[in-house]
Design an enzyme around this catalytic site. Structure first.
Site, PDB file in Angstrom:
ATOM      1  N   LYS A 111     -16.635  16.745  65.245  1.00 22.27           N
ATOM      2  CA  LYS A 111     -15.467  16.864  66.127  1.00 22.27           C
ATOM      3  C   LYS A 111     -15.751  16.214  67.477  1.00 22.27           C
ATOM      4  CE  LYS A 111     -12.617  19.306  63.597  1.00 22.27           C
ATOM      5  NZ  LYS A 111     -11.621  18.632  62.832  1.00 22.27           N
ATOM      6  N   LYS A 194     -14.148  11.696  51.858  1.00 22.92           N
ATOM      7  CA  LYS A 194     -13.310  12.675  51.143  1.00 22.92           C
ATOM      8  C   LYS A 194     -11.833  12.540  51.504  1.00 22.92           C
ATOM      9  CE  LYS A 194     -13.232  16.350  54.491  1.00 22.92           C
ATOM     10  NZ  LYS A 194     -12.714  17.659  54.714  1.00 22.92           N
ATOM     11  N   LYS A 197      -6.780  15.687  55.546  1.00 24.33           N
ATOM     12  CA  LYS A 197      -5.457  15.680  56.188  1.00 24.33           C
ATOM     13  C   LYS A 197      -5.417  14.677  57.322  1.00 24.33           C
ATOM     14  CE  LYS A 197      -4.388  20.409  55.074  1.00 24.33           C
ATOM     15  NZ  LYS A 197      -5.021  21.667  55.396  1.00 24.33           N
TER      16      LYS A 197
END
Ligand code: TYM
Length: 329
Positions: A111, A194, A197
């Site tokens: 993040k 992967k 979203k």
């Protein structure tokens, strides 16, 4: 009987990664176990959703769970923010979670790299909230994808630490779980990594057929094998992975043989993959549209879920307060 729990952040529509990594496993377990499934709407606050979008995001995820086969009559299906005992347990657990270990988690470091402008304390303590989510019902099994493995490890660490600090055997150690196999990571269509979203590389359960066709036809491939039985590059291996999830074994075998014989045309594989995805998602999509607009049904589901979830959660918080030394005068 095991206690099974899982959750999904309410930050957008459910994609095939969410389905095959978490929802499918949960749906298969819901009849034989004590099951909790929730919409992680507090977790979604780390990305600062607009107030006018928050409620719709919750409704979307909830409708999609239900459409994918979650049965609110057998499993306890609830919205995280309807259960105030969760933030209470989160607060209590935060006192025994150390900043150093939180800073070292891979997801937190990721993040920092991806959104340096918004490194809030909620992100740092995300694994503590996740631990509270899980141990508040003393879950044994947590159906999740591979990406959640470290969060589960942290949850066990905090649960073990609590038991140790207070000399109790109160919390169970929750294990990440996949029905009968290893945890999985469903790949995206962009060749690497992967399906996610925020990656814009996913197929959503609610996607219309023409959108699915367009996305799949655009998926990254390579120039094709030059010699028989060549190893696959990552983008091609990813397409085969998706084919294995969605198509029949003979279809997979057919394209594998073509690949090994260097006669494969990726366009044909993609067409087949898109059609198999559409056959899989279409009935779910129809149900999503129906459920999403059914206010009365959704209200009933969340009311029932909150009641059942709070019953279990409030018992845990009462016990934890007692263990910590909060006693009535
Ligand atoms: P989230 O919302 O990112 O994803 C929800 C679930 O979908 C799985 N998943 C995948 N599995 C396989 N392949 C993929 N490409 C893929 N993408 C997503 C995730 O592993 C997850 O199981 N922190 C969690 C939400 C959460 C939670 C919890 C989960 C909050 N509290 C307690 C379990 C228990 C999250 O962000 O998942």
């Amino acid at each position: 009987m095991d206690t099974v729990l899982s959750g999904i952040r309410s930050t957008g529509n459910l994609h095939l990664g969410n389905y095959f990594g978490a929802v499918k496993n949960f749906v298969r377990m819901q009849h034989e176990n004590r099951c909790f499934f929730f919409v992680a709407d507090y977790h979604s606050l780390t990305t600062h959703p607009k107030p006018e979008n928050l409620q719709n995001n919750i409704r979307t995820v909830l409708s999609e769970y239900l459409a994918a086969g979650l049965d609110p009559e057998v499993a306890t299906l609830y919205v995280q923010s309807d259960v105030p005992e969760i933030p209470e347990l989160y607060l209590l657990l935060n006192m025994n979670a150390y900043v150093g270990e939180l800073e070292r988690t891979t997801t937190f470091k990721e993040k920092i790299r991806k959104q340096p402008e918004n490194i809030n304390a909620g992100l740092l303590t995300y694994p503590v909230l996740m631990c509270a989510d899980i141990i508040i019902h003393n879950a044994d099994k947590v159906p999740v994808g591979k990406d959640q493995e470290q969060n589960l490890e942290m949850a066990r660490k905090f649960a073990r630490r609590f038991n140790h600090m207070y000399g109790v055997e109160y919390f169970t150690m929750p294990e990440p779980y996949n029905f009968g196999q290893e945890l999985i990571k469903v790949p995206g269509l962009d060749g690497t990594g992967k399906m996610g979203k925020s990656e814009g590389n996913g197929i959503y359960l609610a996607d219309e057929p023409k959108v699915i066709r367009k996305k799949v036809m655009r998926a990254v491939t390579d120039e094709g094998p030059k010699v028989p039985n060549s190893p696959m590059t990552e983008p091609v291996a990813n397409l085969f992975y998706l084919l294995e999830l969605l198509s029949t074994p003979d279809v997979v075998e057919h394209f594998r043989a073509q690949y090994n014989g260097c006669t494969i045309r990726y366009g044909d594989l993609k067409k087949q993959l898109a059609e198999d995805m559409i056959s899989f998602t279409s009935p779910i999509r129809d149900r999503i549209l129906e459920i999403y607009n059914d206010d009365e049904y959704l209200r009933k589901v969340v009311r029932m879920g909150a009641e059942k979830a709070r019953e279990s959660a409030s018992k845990t918080v009462r016990d934890v307060r007692e263990i910590l030394g909060y006693r009535s005068f």
